[in-house]
Design an enzyme around this catalytic site. Structure first.
Site, PDB file in Angstrom:
ATOM      1  N   THR A  86       0.869  -1.194   0.000  1.00  0.00           N
ATOM      2  CA  THR A  86       0.000   0.000   0.000  1.00  0.00           C
ATOM      3  C   THR A  86       0.897   1.231   0.000  1.00  0.00           C
ATOM      4  OG1 THR A  86      -0.158  -0.218   2.423  1.00  0.00           O
ATOM      5  CG2 THR A  86      -2.015  -1.035   1.136  1.00  0.00           C
ATOM      6  N   LEU A 153       5.140  -6.276  12.817  1.00  0.00           N
ATOM      7  CA  LEU A 153       6.520  -6.785  12.803  1.00  0.00           C
ATOM      8  C   LEU A 153       7.480  -5.729  12.268  1.00  0.00           C
ATOM      9  CD1 LEU A 153       7.425  -7.415   9.631  1.00  0.00           C
ATOM     10  CD2 LEU A 153       6.013  -9.426   9.955  1.00  0.00           C
ATOM     11  N   ASN A 211       2.212   3.718  14.309  1.00  0.00           N
ATOM     12  CA  ASN A 211       3.358   4.165  13.510  1.00  0.00           C
ATOM     13  C   ASN A 211       3.584   5.668  13.641  1.00  0.00           C
ATOM     14  OD1 ASN A 211       4.121   1.690  12.694  1.00  0.00           O
ATOM     15  ND2 ASN A 211       3.510   1.892  10.556  1.00  0.00           N
ATOM     16  N   HIS A 254      16.429   7.154  19.729  1.00  0.00           N
ATOM     17  CA  HIS A 254      17.805   7.246  19.236  1.00  0.00           C
ATOM     18  C   HIS A 254      17.870   8.327  18.168  1.00  0.00           C
ATOM     19  CE1 HIS A 254      18.815   3.682  21.460  1.00  0.00           C
ATOM     20  NE2 HIS A 254      17.723   3.112  20.969  1.00  0.00           N
ATOM     21  N   GLY A 260      13.137   6.407   8.004  1.00  0.00           N
ATOM     22  CA  GLY A 260      12.864   6.030   6.619  1.00  0.00           C
ATOM     23  C   GLY A 260      12.159   4.692   6.636  1.00  0.00           C
ATOM     24  N   CYS A 263       7.490   1.879   5.968  1.00  0.00           N
ATOM     25  CA  CYS A 263       6.240   2.139   6.708  1.00  0.00           C
ATOM     26  C   CYS A 263       6.073   3.580   7.203  1.00  0.00           C
ATOM     27  CB  CYS A 263       6.135   1.177   7.884  1.00  0.00           C
ATOM     28  SG  CYS A 263       5.909  -0.519   7.347  1.00  0.00           S
ATOM     29  N   LYS A 266       5.390   6.567   4.593  1.00  0.00           N
ATOM     30  CA  LYS A 266       4.116   6.511   3.864  1.00  0.00           C
ATOM     31  C   LYS A 266       2.926   6.508   4.826  1.00  0.00           C
ATOM     32  CE  LYS A 266       3.345   1.522   3.209  1.00  0.00           C
ATOM     33  NZ  LYS A 266       2.186   1.396   4.085  1.00  0.00           N
ATOM     34  N   LYS A 323      17.712   0.760   7.787  1.00  0.00           N
ATOM     35  CA  LYS A 323      18.142   0.307   9.110  1.00  0.00           C
ATOM     36  C   LYS A 323      18.920  -0.983   8.921  1.00  0.00           C
ATOM     37  CE  LYS A 323      14.057  -2.283  10.593  1.00  0.00           C
ATOM     38  NZ  LYS A 323      13.139  -2.457  11.686  1.00  0.00           N
TER      39      LYS A 323
HETATM   40  N1  LIG Z   1       7.521  -4.093   5.571  1.00  0.00           N
HETATM   41  C1  LIG Z   1       7.176  -3.918   6.832  1.00  0.00           C
HETATM   42  O1  LIG Z   1       8.008  -3.832   7.711  1.00  0.00           O
HETATM   43  C2  LIG Z   1       5.710  -3.828   7.215  1.00  0.00           C
HETATM   44  C3  LIG Z   1       5.345  -3.944   8.561  1.00  0.00           C
HETATM   45  C4  LIG Z   1       3.998  -3.878   8.888  1.00  0.00           C
HETATM   46  C5  LIG Z   1       3.048  -3.668   7.901  1.00  0.00           C
HETATM   47  N2  LIG Z   1       3.424  -3.541   6.612  1.00  0.00           N
HETATM   48  C6  LIG Z   1       2.386  -3.372   5.583  1.00  0.00           C
HETATM   49  O2  LIG Z   1       2.201  -4.618   4.933  1.00  0.00           O
HETATM   50  C7  LIG Z   1       1.876  -4.407   3.551  1.00  0.00           C
HETATM   51  C8  LIG Z   1       2.864  -5.161   2.684  1.00  0.00           C
HETATM   52  O3  LIG Z   1       4.145  -4.602   2.870  1.00  0.00           O
HETATM   53  P1  LIG Z   1       5.468  -5.321   2.330  1.00  0.00           P
HETATM   54  O4  LIG Z   1       6.612  -4.561   2.867  1.00  0.00           O
HETATM   55  O5  LIG Z   1       5.371  -6.782   2.592  1.00  0.00           O
HETATM   56  O6  LIG Z   1       5.311  -5.052   0.742  1.00  0.00           O
HETATM   57  P2  LIG Z   1       6.099  -5.741  -0.451  1.00  0.00           P
HETATM   58  O7  LIG Z   1       6.107  -4.768  -1.542  1.00  0.00           O
HETATM   59  O8  LIG Z   1       7.386  -6.327   0.044  1.00  0.00           O
HETATM   60  O9  LIG Z   1       5.175  -7.003  -0.859  1.00  0.00           O
HETATM   61  C9  LIG Z   1       3.927  -6.896  -1.481  1.00  0.00           C
HETATM   62  C10 LIG Z   1       3.781  -8.081  -2.424  1.00  0.00           C
HETATM   63  O10 LIG Z   1       2.443  -8.142  -2.916  1.00  0.00           O
HETATM   64  C11 LIG Z   1       2.484  -8.628  -4.247  1.00  0.00           C
HETATM   65  N3  LIG Z   1       1.186  -8.317  -4.904  1.00  0.00           N
HETATM   66  C12 LIG Z   1       0.667  -7.116  -5.241  1.00  0.00           C
HETATM   67  N4  LIG Z   1      -0.563  -7.270  -5.765  1.00  0.00           N
HETATM   68  C13 LIG Z   1      -0.836  -8.598  -5.765  1.00  0.00           C
HETATM   69  C14 LIG Z   1      -1.955  -9.389  -6.168  1.00  0.00           C
HETATM   70  N5  LIG Z   1      -3.058  -8.840  -6.657  1.00  0.00           N
HETATM   71  N6  LIG Z   1      -1.884 -10.725  -6.016  1.00  0.00           N
HETATM   72  C15 LIG Z   1      -0.779 -11.305  -5.503  1.00  0.00           C
HETATM   73  N7  LIG Z   1       0.300 -10.605  -5.096  1.00  0.00           N
HETATM   74  C16 LIG Z   1       0.277  -9.268  -5.218  1.00  0.00           C
HETATM   75  C17 LIG Z   1       3.691  -7.933  -4.836  1.00  0.00           C
HETATM   76  O11 LIG Z   1       4.168  -8.598  -5.987  1.00  0.00           O
HETATM   77  C18 LIG Z   1       4.676  -7.999  -3.661  1.00  0.00           C
HETATM   78  O12 LIG Z   1       5.492  -9.160  -3.718  1.00  0.00           O
HETATM   79  C19 LIG Z   1       1.887  -2.898   3.353  1.00  0.00           C
HETATM   80  O13 LIG Z   1       0.576  -2.418   3.491  1.00  0.00           O
HETATM   81  C20 LIG Z   1       2.745  -2.404   4.489  1.00  0.00           C
HETATM   82  O14 LIG Z   1       2.425  -1.099   4.867  1.00  0.00           O
HETATM   83  C21 LIG Z   1       4.735  -3.622   6.239  1.00  0.00           C
END
Ligand SMILES: NC(=O)c1ccc[n+]([C@@H]2O[C@H](COP(=O)([O-])OP(=O)(O)OC[C@H]3O[C@@H](n4cnc5c(N)ncnc54)[C@H](O)[C@@H]3O)[C@@H](O)[C@H]2O)c1
Length: 438
Positions: A86, A153, A211, A254, A260, A263, A266, A323
């Site tokens: 997202t 996480l 966040n 810290h 950056g 999360c 955005k 990080k």
């Molecule tokens: N990265 C973090 O530390 C973290 C922590 C908590 C929450 N989040 C939230 O979790 C969500 C995912 O984050 P992320 O870092 O894992 O993103 P990411 O970009 O690493 O992974 C998203 C995956 O979804 C796939 N995708 C997109 N549309 C699809 C569809 N229609 N069908 C199948 N696969 C599809 C993409 O190819 C990609 O591999 C976000 O909303 C983010 O804000 C992330």
């Protein structure tokens, strides 16, 4: 219990692997063929400590599989998690929900029997309701609920965070959906991890509030660091002095180059947009976003002020990921700081333990094979990410390799006294600099 995880990125892959470790049968689906092929060949497409082992064990046990076909996985699932990205929408900063809605359309086509669709992606308030409407429109006959289960996480310690979370938040409107979610997390529930059941909108907001609060803490201590530099105080002592107060807590205090990552930037922006749209503006989050943006530019100026004119000078940079313990480059401060130095004529030699491949897509700098190669012949050393291996550099070797013994440490990983004794001009964040002892 059978689970489909839609989106196999940082969150989806870790969540899917850990849920399979709980004993569930998990199918991880991603539209990115390269990712799925890699996983099916036993390769992990991201760097996350410990993830390879959890994946390998559970694939071997037959509980974890990877594929591109969403329909069969959804058909047999009791719970379908949406864990797609997202990101910020280009131009206006709202969360881009197109991946979530596309996933919802596809899920609708596959539904068979009662299913709980769970948004694990971070989504603005009201998205769960929209997902429900999309599915209802496509499949008026389907039996389903839509729940919100935000993920907390942290990259770099994601496995531990998933196995031992502080809490699980579930926003659900029916007892039937709550029962399924209780079953999904039963092993944690038995370990007495608190499960906070709320209304769906509340759960969606909790994630943004968490966040934004953490981003505020970081920004607050960064501003305290600026004051410390003016008055000769030490921000690490300030952080300790306030952090021992149980009402404040010591984490996320810290001082550094600004937050950056995938999360905070955005999500603070998306919360701002939501707050403005509903007529309840949050001036605190507005200030946090502005101050953090400015901070990255200020860090480039701090480096330039320390080095003097950087034109034609070589700056060694240790760490470019946002990080340590991740290869994630999304919104890393390095993406602002390094181009700003280059724009003033500096040459950059960088080293990052795991982030180089990803960083090369975004930064046009010279990447080196290790820290000492980056440092050799440089006019200054900048520590930008606090990877453990930078905490124990051979300081005598660093001094002999640098053209000038100047270190700008934007993560405060060394005691100023030790660095002065080692003969460095050592500039850190919000701490007094001591003259080098030569
Ligand atoms: N990265 C973090 O530390 C973290 C922590 C908590 C929450 N989040 C939230 O979790 C969500 C995912 O984050 P992320 O870092 O894992 O993103 P990411 O970009 O690493 O992974 C998203 C995956 O979804 C796939 N995708 C997109 N549309 C699809 C569809 N229609 N069908 C199948 N696969 C599809 C993409 O190819 C990609 O591999 C976000 O909303 C983010 O804000 C992330």
């Amino acid at each position: 219990m059978r689970i489909a995880m839609i989106g196999t990125g940082y969150v989806g892959l870790v969540s899917g692997a850990c849920l399979s470790e709980f004993g569930h049968e998990v199918a991880c689906i991603d539209s990115d063929a390269g990712k799925i092929d890699a996983l099916n060949a036993g390769r992990i497409p991201i760097f996350e400590p410990g993830l390879d082992e959890v994946v390998a064990t559970n694939v071997k046990a037959g509980r974890l599989s990877f594929g591109r076909e969403l329909a069969p996985a959804v058909k047999s699932a009791d719970a379908v998690f949406i864990a797609v990205g997202t990101p910020s929408r280009r131009g206006d900063g709202h969360a881009d929900l197109s991946y979530v809605y596309a996933a919802a359309e596809e899920i609708a086509r596959g539904l068979d029997g009662y299913t709980v669709i769970v948004t694990k992606s971070t989504v603005p308030v009201g998205t769960g309701r929209e997902v429900e409407q999309i599915i209802r429109r496509a499949r008026p006959d389907a039996e389903f609920d839509v729940a919100s289960n935000p993920e907390f996480l942290r990259e770099g310690s994601a496995i531990e965070d998933f196995r031992r979370p502080d809490r699980i938040v579930v926003g659900a409107e029916s007892e039937r959906a709550r029962a399924v979610m209780r079953e999904v997390y039963r092993p944690l529930y038995l370990n007495e991890t608190p499960i906070v059941f709320t209304a769906r909108e509340t759960a969606e907001l909790i994630k943004y509030a968490a966040n934004a609060f953490l981003a505020t803490k970081i920004t607050f201590i960064n501003e305290m660091a600026n004051i410390c530099e003016k008055v000769g105080a030490d921000v690490q002592d300030v952080a300790r002095g306030i952090g021992l107060d149980g009402r404040i807590g010591s984490k996320f205090l810290h001082a550094g180059p600004g937050f950056g990552g995938s999360c905070f930037p955005k999500d603070t922006l998306a919360l701002l947009k939501t707050s403005q749209a509903v007529g309840a503006p949050t001036r605190i989050v507005e200030a946090v976003v502005d101050v953090n943006e400015q901070r990255k530019a200020d860090m480039a100026e701090k480096i330039i002020a320390a080095v003097g004119d950087v034109r034609g000078k070589t700056i060694a940079v240790l760490g470019v990921t946002f990080k340590p313990n991740t290869d994630d480059m999304r919104d890393a401060p390095s993406l602002v700081i390094l181009p700003a130095l280059q724009a003033r004529g500096a040459k950059i030699r960088a080293y990052d333990p795991e982030g180089t491949a990803e960083a090369k897509k975004h930064l046009d700098v010279t990447f080196c094979a290790d820290a000492y190669e980056a440092i050799e012949g440089a006019d200054a050393l900048v520590i930008l990410t606090e990877w453990n291996e930078f905490r124990a550099l051979d300081l005598a070797r660093v001094k002999s390799l640098l053209k000038t013994p100047l270190i700008i440490d934007l993560r405060n990983i060394y005691p100023p006294k030790q660095m002065a004794e080692a003969g460095f001009r050592y500039i850190s964040v919000g701490r007094p600099s001591l003259a080098p002892e030569v």
